[in-house]
Motif scaffolding. Structure first.
Motif, PDB file in Angstrom:
ATOM      1  N   ASP A 160       0.842  -1.202   0.000  1.00  0.00           N
ATOM      2  CA  ASP A 160       0.000   0.000   0.000  1.00  0.00           C
ATOM      3  C   ASP A 160       0.877   1.252   0.000  1.00  0.00           C
ATOM      4  O   ASP A 160       0.885   2.029   0.955  1.00  0.00           O
ATOM      5  CB  ASP A 160      -0.924  -0.010   1.229  1.00  0.00           C
ATOM      6  CG  ASP A 160      -2.013   1.054   1.163  1.00  0.00           C
ATOM      7  OD1 ASP A 160      -2.078   1.799   0.156  1.00  0.00           O
ATOM      8  OD2 ASP A 160      -2.804   1.163   2.128  1.00  0.00           O
ATOM      9  N   PRO A 161       1.627   1.479  -1.080  1.00  0.00           N
ATOM     10  CA  PRO A 161       2.582   2.592  -1.086  1.00  0.00           C
ATOM     11  C   PRO A 161       1.937   3.957  -0.957  1.00  0.00           C
ATOM     12  O   PRO A 161       2.507   4.858  -0.332  1.00  0.00           O
ATOM     13  CB  PRO A 161       3.298   2.444  -2.433  1.00  0.00           C
ATOM     14  CG  PRO A 161       2.383   1.625  -3.277  1.00  0.00           C
ATOM     15  CD  PRO A 161       1.679   0.712  -2.334  1.00  0.00           C
ATOM     16  N   LEU A 162       0.752   4.131  -1.506  1.00  0.00           N
ATOM     17  CA  LEU A 162       0.124   5.446  -1.465  1.00  0.00           C
ATOM     18  C   LEU A 162      -0.197   5.867  -0.042  1.00  0.00           C
ATOM     19  O   LEU A 162      -0.148   7.057   0.286  1.00  0.00           O
ATOM     20  CB  LEU A 162      -1.133   5.474  -2.322  1.00  0.00           C
ATOM     21  CG  LEU A 162      -0.881   5.423  -3.832  1.00  0.00           C
ATOM     22  CD1 LEU A 162      -2.199   5.323  -4.594  1.00  0.00           C
ATOM     23  CD2 LEU A 162      -0.095   6.645  -4.294  1.00  0.00           C
ATOM     24  N   LYS A 163      -0.498   4.911   0.825  1.00  0.00           N
ATOM     25  CA  LYS A 163      -0.729   5.227   2.237  1.00  0.00           C
ATOM     26  C   LYS A 163       0.522   5.852   2.845  1.00  0.00           C
ATOM     27  O   LYS A 163       0.446   6.820   3.624  1.00  0.00           O
ATOM     28  CB  LYS A 163      -1.106   3.964   3.005  1.00  0.00           C
ATOM     29  CG  LYS A 163      -1.218   4.159   4.514  1.00  0.00           C
ATOM     30  CD  LYS A 163      -1.584   2.863   5.222  1.00  0.00           C
ATOM     31  CE  LYS A 163      -1.635   3.042   6.731  1.00  0.00           C
ATOM     32  NZ  LYS A 163      -2.007   1.778   7.439  1.00  0.00           N
ATOM     33  N   TYR A 164       1.678   5.342   2.473  1.00  0.00           N
ATOM     34  CA  TYR A 164       2.925   5.821   3.051  1.00  0.00           C
ATOM     35  C   TYR A 164       3.327   7.185   2.488  1.00  0.00           C
ATOM     36  O   TYR A 164       3.847   8.028   3.223  1.00  0.00           O
ATOM     37  CB  TYR A 164       4.019   4.762   2.868  1.00  0.00           C
ATOM     38  CG  TYR A 164       3.840   3.688   3.920  1.00  0.00           C
ATOM     39  CD1 TYR A 164       4.683   3.601   5.009  1.00  0.00           C
ATOM     40  CD2 TYR A 164       2.734   2.824   3.883  1.00  0.00           C
ATOM     41  CE1 TYR A 164       4.477   2.671   6.020  1.00  0.00           C
ATOM     42  CE2 TYR A 164       2.516   1.898   4.882  1.00  0.00           C
ATOM     43  CZ  TYR A 164       3.380   1.833   5.953  1.00  0.00           C
ATOM     44  OH  TYR A 164       3.143   0.931   6.961  1.00  0.00           O
ATOM     45  N   TYR A 165       3.059   7.403   1.223  1.00  0.00           N
ATOM     46  CA  TYR A 165       3.358   8.734   0.668  1.00  0.00           C
ATOM     47  C   TYR A 165       2.387   9.790   1.199  1.00  0.00           C
ATOM     48  O   TYR A 165       2.742  10.957   1.319  1.00  0.00           O
ATOM     49  CB  TYR A 165       3.364   8.684  -0.856  1.00  0.00           C
ATOM     50  CG  TYR A 165       4.508   7.845  -1.375  1.00  0.00           C
ATOM     51  CD1 TYR A 165       5.821   8.138  -1.014  1.00  0.00           C
ATOM     52  CD2 TYR A 165       4.289   6.738  -2.188  1.00  0.00           C
ATOM     53  CE1 TYR A 165       6.881   7.366  -1.454  1.00  0.00           C
ATOM     54  CE2 TYR A 165       5.348   5.964  -2.636  1.00  0.00           C
ATOM     55  CZ  TYR A 165       6.643   6.277  -2.269  1.00  0.00           C
ATOM     56  OH  TYR A 165       7.697   5.506  -2.698  1.00  0.00           O
TER      57      TYR A 165
END
Length: 333
Positions: A88-93
């Motif tokens: 879930d990369p977008l959560k981290y960005y």
């Protein structure tokens, strides 16, 4: 009491709550901003002021900074689970990069001149040389590391453009708990090895998974530099003092002890402390895990008066285990 307050974001979480204790114990007034998604209101020491909210809520954050005469920010809020960042990369960005940008902008708008950032050794990716020096190439292999590195870059550029300095502290593996039993790692579903191991030792888990047994390390399992959370919190207070005394300079420093332990060596330590044998389950490697991460800590030792006081693996495990037992008592009550 020192002049002004320190704003601690994520101060209801694991590392943030220990930083709050260290700041209060050294005479600072502290205000915490935390949305309590992963933190706990009871983890915030009663001497601090807790404001529930998100760091990207500019109106709330700026009002808090002005009301409490905030002199500096210690920024711990964010998402920290490496495997989750891969899926879930977008959560981290959003949580780590975009939200940090909002917080930094609020600090500049309110004239807050000092900023300490909770960064990570994940910014190095898979290092070519171990121990890892701060000047080593930054090549994150997961979105968590990239999201943190992007925030470091923002801080660098803001410091060049404004009356503002910062210290980015790159953590290696944080473990243990406050020796006085005031705080510890309390998040359910944590992925930190020592936390998982003491959960297994207290019967909350049936076994401990070992992810990867074929690394090019001394026993085939991943090697990490484990730093006691109270030592880490003390480093933040020393870094804050440095920023205030020398406002013309910013810093990036590793936070570690300069030696690593393998997964199996950590589990052996838990076995020693508990006088029992954990059930170990050998699994495949996890995405985004380097074989070895150990700090070159020469810069922090040369720059700050900070010196490790709890750099003993068995003591780290002992403190983590004591906190886990306190959590069990709290749940039972």
């Amino acid at each position: 009491m020192r002049e002004g307050s320190i704003l601690v974001t994520g101060g209801a979480g694991y590392i943030g709550s220990h930083a709050v204790l260290a700041l209060l114990d050294s005479g600072w007034r502290v205000v915490v901003v935390d949305n309590l998604v992963t933190g706990f209101d009871w983890a915030v020491d009663s001497r601090a002021t807790l404001v529930r909210g998100a760091i990207e809520d500019d109106e709330l954050v700026r009002a808090t900074m002005r009301e409490h005469d905030v002199r500096a920010v210690m920024h711990f809020a964010g998402s920290v689970v490496v495997p989750e960042s891969v899926t879930d990369p977008l959560k981290y960005y959003r949580n780590n990069t975009a939200a940090s940008r909002s917080l930094i902008e609020s600090a500049v708008a309110c004239g807050v001149k000092h900023f300490i950032f909770s960064s990570t050794a994940a910014t190095y990716g898979t290092p070519e040389v171990v121990p890892v020096h701060e000047d080593a190439p930054k090549a994150p292999i997961n979105p968590y590391g990239t999201s943190k590195l992007m925030t470091e870059m923002m801080l660098r550029d803001v410091a060049a453009a404004h009356d503002f300095n910062y210290c980015a502290l790159r953590y290696f593996n944080v473990a243990g708990a406050d020796p006085q039993g005031r705080s510890g790692q309390s998040t359910a579903g944590a992925t930190h090895l020592i936390k998982i191991a003491v959960e297994a030792a207290t019967g909350k888990r049936g076994n401990v998974s070992v992810f990867g047994t074929d690394y090019d390390t001394r026993d085939g399992t991943g090697v990490r530099d484990y730093i006691h959370v109270s030592d880490l919190a003390a480093a933040h207070v020393d870094a804050l003092d440095l920023l205030i005394v020398k406002p013309e300079a910013s810093h990036t420093m590793n936070c570690g002890y300069g030696r690593g332990y393998s997964v199996l060596e950590v589990l052996d330590a838990v076995d020693r402390v508990t006088n029992m044998k954990l059930d170990r389950r050998m699994e495949g490697r996890r995405a985004g895990d380097p074989a070895e991460l150990v700090a070159d800590n020469s810069r922090i030792l040369a720059t700050l008066p900070w010196r490790p006081e709890r750099d003993d693996l068995d003591q780290i495990v002992t403190d983590a285990l004591a906190w886990e037992r306190r959590l069990s008592e709290r749940t039972d009550r």
